[in-house]
Design a protein around this motif. Structure first.
Motif, PDB file in Angstrom:
ATOM      1  N   SER A  80       0.833  -1.089   0.010  1.00 51.31           N
ATOM      2  CA  SER A  80       0.133   0.084   0.156  1.00 51.31           C
ATOM      3  C   SER A  80       0.888   1.250   0.083  1.00 51.31           C
ATOM      4  O   SER A  80       1.817   1.360   0.851  1.00 51.31           O
ATOM      5  N   ALA A  81       0.643   2.029  -0.949  1.00 50.65           N
ATOM      6  CA  ALA A  81       1.552   3.253  -1.153  1.00 50.65           C
ATOM      7  C   ALA A  81       0.736   4.455  -1.677  1.00 50.65           C
ATOM      8  O   ALA A  81      -0.272   4.309  -2.279  1.00 50.65           O
ATOM      9  N   ASN A  82       1.401   5.563  -1.495  1.00 52.34           N
ATOM     10  CA  ASN A  82       0.921   6.937  -1.970  1.00 52.34           C
ATOM     11  C   ASN A  82       2.018   7.131  -3.232  1.00 52.34           C
ATOM     12  O   ASN A  82       3.121   7.210  -2.867  1.00 52.34           O
ATOM     13  N   ILE A  83       1.233   7.303  -4.502  1.00 50.28           N
ATOM     14  CA  ILE A  83       2.303   7.162  -5.603  1.00 50.28           C
ATOM     15  C   ILE A  83       1.668   8.588  -6.381  1.00 50.28           C
ATOM     16  O   ILE A  83       0.698   8.864  -6.545  1.00 50.28           O
ATOM     17  N   SER A  84       2.878   9.145  -6.791  1.00 44.70           N
ATOM     18  CA  SER A  84       2.842  10.264  -7.982  1.00 44.70           C
ATOM     19  C   SER A  84       3.442  10.021  -9.135  1.00 44.70           C
ATOM     20  O   SER A  84       5.004   9.159  -8.924  1.00 44.70           O
ATOM     21  N   ALA A  85       3.241  10.339 -10.384  1.00 43.92           N
ATOM     22  CA  ALA A  85       3.915  10.211 -11.384  1.00 43.92           C
ATOM     23  C   ALA A  85       3.835  11.079 -12.369  1.00 43.92           C
ATOM     24  O   ALA A  85       2.769  11.889 -12.230  1.00 43.92           O
ATOM     25  N   GLY A  86       4.656  11.164 -13.067  1.00 40.05           N
ATOM     26  CA  GLY A  86       4.538  12.491 -14.306  1.00 40.05           C
ATOM     27  C   GLY A  86       4.701  13.986 -13.867  1.00 40.05           C
ATOM     28  O   GLY A  86       4.935  14.124 -12.598  1.00 40.05           O
ATOM     29  N   ASN A  87       4.281  14.613 -14.832  1.00 34.92           N
ATOM     30  CA  ASN A  87       4.146  16.341 -14.500  1.00 34.92           C
ATOM     31  C   ASN A  87       2.502  16.663 -15.024  1.00 34.92           C
ATOM     32  O   ASN A  87       2.233  16.550 -16.100  1.00 34.92           O
ATOM     33  N   ALA A  93       1.955  13.849 -21.643  1.00 34.83           N
ATOM     34  CA  ALA A  93       2.738  12.785 -20.849  1.00 34.83           C
ATOM     35  C   ALA A  93       1.510  12.238 -19.947  1.00 34.83           C
ATOM     36  O   ALA A  93       0.559  13.023 -19.459  1.00 34.83           O
ATOM     37  N   ILE A  94       1.702  10.957 -19.394  1.00 34.10           N
ATOM     38  CA  ILE A  94       0.884  10.626 -18.224  1.00 34.10           C
ATOM     39  C   ILE A  94       1.181  11.356 -16.750  1.00 34.10           C
ATOM     40  O   ILE A  94       2.458  11.290 -16.641  1.00 34.10           O
ATOM     41  N   ALA A  95       0.227  11.765 -16.041  1.00 37.98           N
ATOM     42  CA  ALA A  95       0.598  12.205 -14.795  1.00 37.98           C
ATOM     43  C   ALA A  95      -0.566  11.382 -13.977  1.00 37.98           C
ATOM     44  O   ALA A  95      -1.566  11.047 -14.142  1.00 37.98           O
ATOM     45  N   PHE A  96      -0.116  11.014 -12.553  1.00 35.19           N
ATOM     46  CA  PHE A  96      -0.935  10.091 -11.631  1.00 35.19           C
ATOM     47  C   PHE A  96      -0.613  10.834 -10.286  1.00 35.19           C
ATOM     48  O   PHE A  96       0.371  10.984  -9.874  1.00 35.19           O
ATOM     49  N   LEU A  97      -1.693  10.639  -9.359  1.00 30.86           N
ATOM     50  CA  LEU A  97      -1.427  11.007  -8.012  1.00 30.86           C
ATOM     51  C   LEU A  97      -2.545  10.402  -7.335  1.00 30.86           C
ATOM     52  O   LEU A  97      -3.712  10.346  -7.590  1.00 30.86           O
ATOM     53  N   GLY A  98      -2.151   9.284  -6.200  1.00 33.05           N
ATOM     54  CA  GLY A  98      -3.038   8.709  -5.471  1.00 33.05           C
ATOM     55  C   GLY A  98      -2.729   7.694  -4.471  1.00 33.05           C
ATOM     56  O   GLY A  98      -1.407   7.311  -4.540  1.00 33.05           O
ATOM     57  N   ASP A  99      -3.914   6.892  -3.975  1.00 26.54           N
ATOM     58  CA  ASP A  99      -3.241   5.905  -3.132  1.00 26.54           C
ATOM     59  C   ASP A  99      -3.524   4.496  -3.622  1.00 26.54           C
ATOM     60  O   ASP A  99      -4.499   4.449  -4.120  1.00 26.54           O
ATOM     61  N   VAL A 100      -2.711   3.802  -3.805  1.00 20.55           N
ATOM     62  CA  VAL A 100      -2.774   2.217  -4.648  1.00 20.55           C
ATOM     63  C   VAL A 100      -2.215   1.509  -3.583  1.00 20.55           C
ATOM     64  O   VAL A 100      -1.229   1.203  -2.943  1.00 20.55           O
ATOM     65  N   SER A 101      -3.121   0.246  -3.527  1.00 21.20           N
ATOM     66  CA  SER A 101      -2.921  -0.922  -2.712  1.00 21.20           C
ATOM     67  C   SER A 101      -3.077  -2.309  -3.550  1.00 21.20           C
ATOM     68  O   SER A 101      -3.888  -2.283  -4.535  1.00 21.20           O
ATOM     69  N   PHE A 102      -2.005  -3.187  -3.600  1.00 23.20           N
ATOM     70  CA  PHE A 102      -2.057  -4.164  -4.612  1.00 23.20           C
ATOM     71  C   PHE A 102      -1.345  -5.608  -3.809  1.00 23.20           C
ATOM     72  O   PHE A 102      -0.675  -5.418  -3.183  1.00 23.20           O
TER      73      PHE A 102
END
Length: 247
Positions: A80-87, A93-102
């Protein structure tokens, strides 16, 4: 003797904690069985606060991924992590922000916001003819629970500043909005009027990401003639002037 053993045990525990805190992400991820549709490159930092310079997720390129990993879910076999990506300011480009669990067979998203370049996403849709499009897809997911199939989903998507290429330049189509839910264990996107295309459609996204779309549309009368001409690729109009979409 007991006093020495006590301090030795405390020292050993402190050493183990230090090793865990400084555990390099590249060593852990190199021995971790990530989902086959996720590949990471240029990993650095610790497993708790790390970064990957580039990644491929379901065939889509993502850059500058950063994460903060939670400890307690690991005890239950879940990441479980808080993830950010891109700008978010970089439109192509792809940008992403949020909480992900897998875990090995399940992924959950909470309060996720993502931006996806239109030209990249359009390439995944089986359209009857090539389309040169611009703009960005904005996706907001309040909740997603996806195992072998879609279990729960609440969110919406938008095509912002939608444009398609015409003979004399880009044609402005405005914005489109879609609701996102689970239906028959698949992700379902529903687009409704009003919009400049008079579009009402349902897009189904199964586990293999092979889109299927059904619906109808009637381009606004103020759109260029070439738009109305291109619409004829979808067949004849019905009694209300709509073209049918099904692929």
């Amino acid at each position: 003797m007991k006093h020495s053993l006590k301090w030795g045990a405390l020292g050993l525990c402190a050493y183990v904690v230090f090793l865990l805190i400084k555990l390099p992400a590249v060593q852990v991820l190199g021995n971790l069985s990530l989902p086959p549709n996720i590949k990471l490159q240029g990993v650095k930092g610790t497993i708790w606060n790390g970064q990957a310079m580039n990644a491929t997720v379901q065939g889509l390129p993502v850059s500058n991924i950063q994460w903060t990993l939670e400890f307690w879910p690991l005890l239950m076999g879940k990441i479980s992590a808080n993830i950010s990506a891109g700008n978010i300011r970089q439109a192509d480009a792809i940008a992403f922000l949020g909480d992900v669990s897998f875990s090995s067979d399940r992924i959950q998203l909470t309060d996720v916001q993502a931006y996806l370049p239109t030209n990249l996403m359009i390439s995944l849709v089986p359209l009857p003819f090539p389309v040169n499009a611009q703009g960005r897809f904005k996706v907001q997911v309040t909740e997603l629970d996806y195992g072998q199939s879609c279990q729960a989903l609440k969110g919406n998507g938008q095509w912002l500043n939608a444009k398609v290429a015409g003979v004399e330049g880009m044609i402005d189509l405005g914005n489109f909005t879609a609701d996102m839910v689970c239906e028959n264990n698949n992700i379902q996107l529903s687009v409704k009027e009003p919009n400049s295309f008079g579009l009402t459609a349902n897009a189904t996204i199964p586990a293999n990401f092979k889109f299927s779309v059904s619906g109808r549309f009637k381009p606004a009368t103020n759109l260029p003639a070439e738009v109305h001409q291109a619409a004829q690729f979808f067949g004849n109009q019905d009694a209300q002037g709509y073209y049918t979409i099904k692929f």
